[in-house]
Write an enzyme that holds these catalytic residues in place. Structure first.
Site, PDB file in Angstrom:
ATOM      1  N   GLU A   1      -4.896  -6.329  14.664  1.00  0.00           N
ATOM      2  CA  GLU A   1      -4.356  -5.036  14.231  1.00  0.00           C
ATOM      3  C   GLU A   1      -5.447  -3.967  14.286  1.00  0.00           C
ATOM      4  OE1 GLU A   1      -0.736  -4.017  11.238  1.00  0.00           O
ATOM      5  OE2 GLU A   1      -2.554  -4.672  10.235  1.00  0.00           O
TER       6      GLU A   1
ATOM      7  N   GLY B   1      -4.974  -1.739   4.959  1.00  0.00           N
ATOM      8  CA  GLY B   1      -4.159  -2.883   4.522  1.00  0.00           C
ATOM      9  C   GLY B   1      -4.841  -4.220   4.774  1.00  0.00           C
ATOM     10  N   ARG B   2      -5.383  -4.395   5.974  1.00  0.00           N
ATOM     11  CA  ARG B   2      -5.981  -5.697   6.328  1.00  0.00           C
ATOM     12  C   ARG B   2      -7.380  -5.866   5.752  1.00  0.00           C
ATOM     13  NH1 ARG B   2      -4.763  -2.286  10.235  1.00  0.00           N
ATOM     14  NH2 ARG B   2      -6.383  -1.396  11.566  1.00  0.00           N
TER      15      ARG B   2
ATOM     16  N   GLU C   1      10.565  -4.685   4.441  1.00  0.00           N
ATOM     17  CA  GLU C   1      10.665  -6.103   4.075  1.00  0.00           C
ATOM     18  C   GLU C   1      10.313  -6.292   2.598  1.00  0.00           C
ATOM     19  OE1 GLU C   1       9.025  -4.748   6.528  1.00  0.00           O
ATOM     20  OE2 GLU C   1       9.140  -5.914   8.384  1.00  0.00           O
TER      21      GLU C   1
ATOM     22  N   LYS D   1       9.497  -0.624  14.070  1.00  0.00           N
ATOM     23  CA  LYS D   1      10.075  -0.273  12.753  1.00  0.00           C
ATOM     24  C   LYS D   1      11.111   0.816  12.919  1.00  0.00           C
ATOM     25  CE  LYS D   1       5.813  -0.978  10.088  1.00  0.00           C
ATOM     26  NZ  LYS D   1       4.811  -0.350   9.235  1.00  0.00           N
TER      27      LYS D   1
ATOM     28  N   HIS E   1      -5.560 -32.536  18.233  1.00  0.00           N
ATOM     29  CA  HIS E   1      -4.471 -33.397  18.708  1.00  0.00           C
ATOM     30  C   HIS E   1      -3.336 -32.576  19.295  1.00  0.00           C
ATOM     31  CE1 HIS E   1      -6.281 -37.036  17.105  1.00  0.00           C
ATOM     32  NE2 HIS E   1      -6.791 -36.215  16.190  1.00  0.00           N
TER      33      HIS E   1
ATOM     34  N   LYS F   1       0.847  -1.198   0.000  1.00  0.00           N
ATOM     35  CA  LYS F   1       0.000   0.000   0.000  1.00  0.00           C
ATOM     36  C   LYS F   1       0.882   1.248   0.000  1.00  0.00           C
ATOM     37  CE  LYS F   1      -3.474   2.358   2.758  1.00  0.00           C
ATOM     38  NZ  LYS F   1      -4.456   2.308   3.823  1.00  0.00           N
TER      39      LYS F   1
HETATM   40  O1  F6P Z   1       3.205  -2.728   9.616  1.00  0.00           O
HETATM   41  C1  F6P Z   1       1.865  -3.033   9.524  1.00  0.00           C
HETATM   42  C2  F6P Z   1       1.347  -2.803   8.150  1.00  0.00           C
HETATM   43  O2  F6P Z   1       1.306  -1.457   7.860  1.00  0.00           O
HETATM   44  C3  F6P Z   1      -0.001  -3.451   7.930  1.00  0.00           C
HETATM   45  O3  F6P Z   1      -1.033  -2.675   8.395  1.00  0.00           O
HETATM   46  C4  F6P Z   1      -0.017  -3.653   6.468  1.00  0.00           C
HETATM   47  O4  F6P Z   1      -0.974  -4.573   6.067  1.00  0.00           O
HETATM   48  C5  F6P Z   1       1.403  -4.126   6.244  1.00  0.00           C
HETATM   49  O5  F6P Z   1       2.167  -3.416   7.176  1.00  0.00           O
HETATM   50  C6  F6P Z   1       1.942  -3.923   4.861  1.00  0.00           C
HETATM   51  O6  F6P Z   1       1.941  -2.575   4.502  1.00  0.00           O
HETATM   52  P1  F6P Z   1       2.146  -2.131   3.005  1.00  0.00           P
HETATM   53  O7  F6P Z   1       1.064  -2.724   2.192  1.00  0.00           O
HETATM   54  O8  F6P Z   1       2.112  -0.638   3.019  1.00  0.00           O
HETATM   55  O9  F6P Z   1       3.498  -2.649   2.556  1.00  0.00           O
END
Ligand code: F6P
Length: 558
Positions: A352, A266-267, A212, A511, A383, A206
């Site tokens: 979240e 995002g979620r 990452e 972060k 189990h 987003k």
């Molecule tokens: O760090 C949390 C977060 O911002 C989530 O809310 C989001 O889904 C995820 O990281 C990925 O964010 P992006 O789509 O901006 O890379």
């Protein structure tokens, strides 16, 4: 007023709880033969049996009154009308617009968002058709066989969960891969299995600033460029983002960018262009079916009376345990193997969103908020951790989720699976009394003293709550309804607690600190002042990974 705990309905529920906490569900069932019929809801292809909860009509009335006093109907209208209910980011919350298949106008800042939603959907459709039909060719004119989605959190979990859940509908030529971890092992494992000529990378972020994702995307591009040249990138890399400028800076042609907007959290984004892997794998028609299933749930949520409203019931029964019984965790137990990613998806969605300690105005909350969500496929859980659910000291409601109809034609499997789902719900509710255990052991001719020794261990208190959610069939439409059900459940609980479910400031501190620590690990910054534990860990890392003179040449460029 101290919201919500001083609301009259909250106070009344508190009093009611003093009686309710002595109930056993066995007695509730025995006294009320129509219980299962009354505590049952159906929406589209979804059925909810909520009868195995520690509730009666008075409890439900009280919970619905609480929802009314909390202003839930107005809050629902606020969300659906595009009001900026995400008040710390000044944003509307409009994942419902992404699946608004009837196209009724929804405005943000005076502008109807539906034309843009439909434009991006059409773009996704054209692209998906081209890739799926084999018209979209790689730089050596070969068809795409592998799709690698690079994203994390909401830009990973939703598409991954849906592609896994709906594997039966997937394109036979396309293999889907999902890379989220910055641990190079994950990307390396995928790159070992794919070829640059036949692989499409989707960089999904987003913000397009997530460390990452951008690190993995850069590595994937370098890997690609070992075989191909810059001009070939356009055929193998597409981006999904709200950040056009960052996408261009990364080197992806913005013609190959699928856009979404800041009013999609995002979620909550799998319905947007973030769902591109889903559309590529399942096809446009199935993706639209998924949207239609979610839209069906949206319409139900918007229109149904609160007392017959599936997301509202799930949410309010959850509130009953979290806030009155003090049960702070909740298990998601899907029995369908292909739903094995569902617990992680709902975990992000719920935790979240509702893992908050201040109300919308910034005041401290006055009651517990979002529960700890965890889970695993139910049959494996049986189990493993179900022991604690049956005989442990915590009250942990469980959502048992299953498809009614067979998914495989292997004889005997589905019956065994469903018998286990139903048996677990029964066992959680009934338990087994000491007398039942005695009778059972006596039948095995055990000596009296041995029976008495075993009775406490083999007794189950029961009275453990479950919701049974059945999908007529695990298909795109019903999966759309199921996920929308949970989204709205989370929203309702957030409204009751008076929190903003749509920001996530809690993820920022780690972060921020990681930036400084990274610079220390790779030697770009001299040791900084931290607590003694963190300093020790950093020293340990440098001793293990840096040269003896203290330089970290191997990391300096990373
Ligand atoms: O760090 C949390 C977060 O911002 C989530 O809310 C989001 O889904 C995820 O990281 C990925 O964010 P992006 O789509 O901006 O890379």
């Amino acid at each position: 007023m101290n919201y919500p705990v001083e609301l009259p309905a909250w106070q009344a529920l508190q009093q009611h709880f003093e009686t309710a906490r002595h109930w056993h569900m066995r007695d509730l069932f025995a006294r009320d033969p129509e219980r299962a019929e009354r505590y049952w809801l159906e929406v589209g292809g979804l059925k909810l049996d909520f009868s195995k909860n520690r509730i009666n009509d008075e409890t439900l009335d009280g919970l619905i009154r609480l929802a009314e006093e909390a202003g839930l109907p107005e809050r629902i209208r606020d969300m659906f009308s595009g009001r900026k209910i995400n008040n710390t980011e000044h944003r509307s919350v409009l994942h419902i617009a992404l699946r608004n298949r009837t196209n009724t106008p929804i405005t943000v800042d005076g502008e109807d968002v539906m034309p843009q939603v439909n434009r991006v959907l059409a773009h996704m459709g054209q692209f998906s058709h081209a890739v799926r039909s084999g018209r979209w060719l790689g730089y050596t004119n070969q068809v795409i066989t592998d799709v690698v989605n690079i994203g994390i959190g909401g830009s990973d979990l939703g598409p991954q969960m849906m592609c896994t859940a709906l594997k039966a509908f997937g394109h036979p030529r396309l293999r889907m891969h999902f890379v989220s971890n910055v641990d190079g092992a994950q990307l390396r494992d995928v790159l070992e299995r794919v070829h640059p000529e036949t692989t499409l990378f989707i960089i999904a972020s987003k913000t397009f600033t997530t460390q990452e994702t951008i690190t993995n995307a850069n590595t994937a591009r370098e890997w690609f460029l070992r075989e191909a040249c810059e001009a070939d990138i356009a055929k193998h890399f597409v981006a999904v983002s709200t950040n056009r400028q960052a996408v261009a800076e990364f080197g992806i042609d913005t013609a190959n960018m699928f856009e979404f907007w800041d009013w999609v959290g995002g979620r909550y984004s799998l319905w947007s262009a973030i769902g591109l892997p889903i559309m590529l794998y399942l096809g446009e028609e199935n993706f639209l079916e998924m949207l239609a299933g979610a839209h069906l749930m949206d319409l139900h949520f918007f229109n149904a009376p609160l007392a017959r409203n599936m997301p509202v019931i799930l949410a309010m029964v959850g509130i009953w345990y979290i806030n009155f019984y003090g049960g702070g965790s909740h298990v998601i137990a899907p029995y369908d193997q292909h739903l094995h990613r569902l617990p992680q998806f709902i975990q992000q969605l719920d935790m979240e969103s509702n893992g908050k300690q201040v109300k919308r105005g910034g005041e401290a909350v006055s009651c517990d908020t979002g529960p700890i969500i965890w889970g695993e496929t139910g049959i494996n859980g049986q189990h493993a951790f179900f022991q604690l659910l049956h005989q442990g000291t915590h009250i942990t409601p469980v959502d048992l989720i299953a498809g009614l109809t067979k998914r495989s034609n292997l004889p005997g499997h589905h019956e065994i699976l469903l018998s286990n789902v139903f048996a677990q719900a029964e066992a959680f509710m009934r338990g087994k009394t000491a007398d039942e255990v005695r009778a059972e052991l006596a039948e095995q001719n055990l000596p009296e003293d041995e029976i008495e020794r075993l009775v406490p261990h083999k007794t189950f208190s029961g009275n453990r709550p479950t919701n049974m959610i059945l999908l007529d069939e695990v298909n795109p439409r019903n999966m759309g309804s199921l996920i929308a059900l949970y989204e709205h459940k989370v929203f309702v609980q957030g409204v009751i607690w008076g929190i903003n479910s749509f920001d996530q400031w809690g993820v920022e501190l780690g972060k921020q600190l990681a930036k400084t620590i990274l610079a220390e690990l790779n030697g770009k910054l001299p040791p900084q002042a931290h607590d003694s534990s963190t300093e020790r860990l950093i020293r340990l890392y440098r001793r293990a990974n840096c040269d003896t003179d203290g330089t970290c040449a191997a990391f300096a460029d990373s």
